[in-house]
Each structure stands twice: as structure tokens, then as C-alpha cells.
Design a protein around this motif. Structure first.
Motif, PDB file in Angstrom:
ATOM      1  N   ALA A   8       0.825  -1.208   0.000  1.00  0.00           N
ATOM      2  CA  ALA A   8       0.000   0.000   0.000  1.00  0.00           C
ATOM      3  C   ALA A   8       0.861   1.260   0.000  1.00  0.00           C
ATOM      4  CB  ALA A   8      -0.909  -0.007   1.224  1.00  0.00           C
ATOM      5  N   PHE A   9       2.149   1.115   0.266  1.00  0.00           N
ATOM      6  CA  PHE A   9       3.034   2.256   0.449  1.00  0.00           C
ATOM      7  C   PHE A   9       4.071   2.428  -0.650  1.00  0.00           C
ATOM      8  CE2 PHE A   9       1.732   0.316   4.419  1.00  0.00           C
ATOM      9  CZ  PHE A   9       0.961   1.336   4.951  1.00  0.00           C
ATOM     10  N   PHE A  10       4.521   1.341  -1.237  1.00  0.00           N
ATOM     11  CA  PHE A  10       5.571   1.423  -2.255  1.00  0.00           C
ATOM     12  C   PHE A  10       5.505   0.214  -3.178  1.00  0.00           C
ATOM     13  CE2 PHE A  10       7.359  -0.557   1.543  1.00  0.00           C
ATOM     14  CZ  PHE A  10       7.914  -1.731   1.040  1.00  0.00           C
ATOM     15  N   SER A  11       6.139   0.355  -4.335  1.00  0.00           N
ATOM     16  CA  SER A  11       6.259  -0.739  -5.298  1.00  0.00           C
ATOM     17  C   SER A  11       7.728  -0.879  -5.671  1.00  0.00           C
ATOM     18  CB  SER A  11       5.444  -0.456  -6.555  1.00  0.00           C
ATOM     19  OG  SER A  11       4.078  -0.394  -6.252  1.00  0.00           O
ATOM     20  N   ARG A  46       3.378   6.499  11.858  1.00  0.00           N
ATOM     21  CA  ARG A  46       4.788   6.699  11.530  1.00  0.00           C
ATOM     22  C   ARG A  46       5.025   6.575  10.030  1.00  0.00           C
ATOM     23  NH1 ARG A  46       8.741   4.086  15.560  1.00  0.00           N
ATOM     24  NH2 ARG A  46      10.002   5.733  14.631  1.00  0.00           N
ATOM     25  N   ARG A  47       4.083   7.052   9.248  1.00  0.00           N
ATOM     26  CA  ARG A  47       4.211   7.030   7.787  1.00  0.00           C
ATOM     27  C   ARG A  47       5.415   7.843   7.355  1.00  0.00           C
ATOM     28  NH1 ARG A  47      -0.965   5.018   6.139  1.00  0.00           N
ATOM     29  NH2 ARG A  47      -1.011   3.253   7.551  1.00  0.00           N
ATOM     30  N   LYS A  48       5.931   7.550   6.197  1.00  0.00           N
ATOM     31  CA  LYS A  48       7.155   8.179   5.713  1.00  0.00           C
ATOM     32  C   LYS A  48       6.880   9.145   4.564  1.00  0.00           C
ATOM     33  CE  LYS A  48       9.209   5.665   8.648  1.00  0.00           C
ATOM     34  NZ  LYS A  48       9.610   6.266   9.889  1.00  0.00           N
ATOM     35  N   ARG A  49       7.740  10.128   4.414  1.00  0.00           N
ATOM     36  CA  ARG A  49       7.659  11.037   3.271  1.00  0.00           C
ATOM     37  C   ARG A  49       8.368  10.442   2.072  1.00  0.00           C
ATOM     38  NH1 ARG A  49       9.649  16.247   6.159  1.00  0.00           N
ATOM     39  NH2 ARG A  49       8.150  16.208   7.832  1.00  0.00           N
ATOM     40  N   SER A  50       9.480   9.753   2.335  1.00  0.00           N
ATOM     41  CA  SER A  50      10.277   9.170   1.261  1.00  0.00           C
ATOM     42  C   SER A  50      10.434   7.677   1.510  1.00  0.00           C
ATOM     43  CB  SER A  50      11.653   9.839   1.191  1.00  0.00           C
ATOM     44  OG  SER A  50      12.477   9.148   0.290  1.00  0.00           O
ATOM     45  N   SER A  52      11.596   5.464  -0.589  1.00  0.00           N
ATOM     46  CA  SER A  52      12.876   4.958  -1.096  1.00  0.00           C
ATOM     47  C   SER A  52      13.960   5.140  -0.031  1.00  0.00           C
ATOM     48  CB  SER A  52      13.264   5.637  -2.403  1.00  0.00           C
ATOM     49  OG  SER A  52      13.384   7.021  -2.229  1.00  0.00           O
ATOM     50  N   ARG A  53      13.931   6.252   0.672  1.00  0.00           N
ATOM     51  CA  ARG A  53      14.891   6.469   1.759  1.00  0.00           C
ATOM     52  C   ARG A  53      14.628   5.501   2.909  1.00  0.00           C
ATOM     53  NH1 ARG A  53      15.585  12.313   4.437  1.00  0.00           N
ATOM     54  NH2 ARG A  53      15.087  11.481   6.471  1.00  0.00           N
ATOM     55  N   PHE A  54      13.373   5.272   3.239  1.00  0.00           N
ATOM     56  CA  PHE A  54      13.001   4.315   4.280  1.00  0.00           C
ATOM     57  C   PHE A  54      13.528   2.920   3.942  1.00  0.00           C
ATOM     58  CE2 PHE A  54       9.755   1.123   5.583  1.00  0.00           C
ATOM     59  CZ  PHE A  54       9.950   1.168   6.960  1.00  0.00           C
ATOM     60  N   ILE A  55      13.340   2.489   2.708  1.00  0.00           N
ATOM     61  CA  ILE A  55      13.797   1.161   2.270  1.00  0.00           C
ATOM     62  C   ILE A  55      15.316   1.072   2.368  1.00  0.00           C
ATOM     63  CG2 ILE A  55      14.013  -0.365   0.265  1.00  0.00           C
ATOM     64  CD1 ILE A  55      11.199   0.741  -0.587  1.00  0.00           C
TER      65      ILE A  55
END
Length: 68
Positions: A8-11, A46-50, A52-55
Motif C-alpha cells: 500500500a506504500f511502495f512498489s 509513523r508514515r514516511k515522506r520518502s 525509497s529512503r526508508f527502504i
């Protein structure tokens, strides 16, 4: 661009997966992606803005733990 993991957050595309696996040898990247998705779902505040940075940060931390 073939998407091989979707949450739901990234692909993640096949190319991105290969990049992560080569940058973080020894890390089971698909398993870590599932852990990230679960963590994000159970921590909605604690949702993220980025993502790709989180990953990248998550995989880097996991890689450091393997080397310790």
C-alpha cells in the motif's frame, strides 16, 4: 518496468530489487520488504515522506546487523 513487489506504500521493480540485492549482499531483500510493509501497516502514525529512503535505511541497518 516489471513491478514484482507492491504494498500500500511502495512498489519495487525487478531492476530495483536487483540493485538492492547487489548493494546489500546477504540480505534477503524480498523478506525484508514484507517486514517493512507489515511495520508500516501496524504503525500508521509513523508514515514516511520518502519510501525509497526508508527502504534504503532499513536494508542498510539489516546489512550492518549481518556484518556485526
Amino acid at each position: 518496468m516489471n513491478i514484482i513487489f507492491t504494498s500500500a506504500f511502495f512498489s519495487i521493480t525487478e531492476e530495483q530489487l536487483e540493485d538492492y540485492e547487489s548493494a546489500y549482499p546477504g540480505v534477503n531483500v524480498p523478506q525484508e520488504l514484507r517486514k517493512m510493509d507489515l511495520w508500516l501497516r501496524i504503525n500508521p502514525k509513523r508514515r514516511k515522506r520518502s519510501y525509497s529512503r526508508f527502504i534504503t535505511n532499513w536494508l542498510s541497518s539489516t546489512h550492518r546487523q549481518l556484518l556485526a
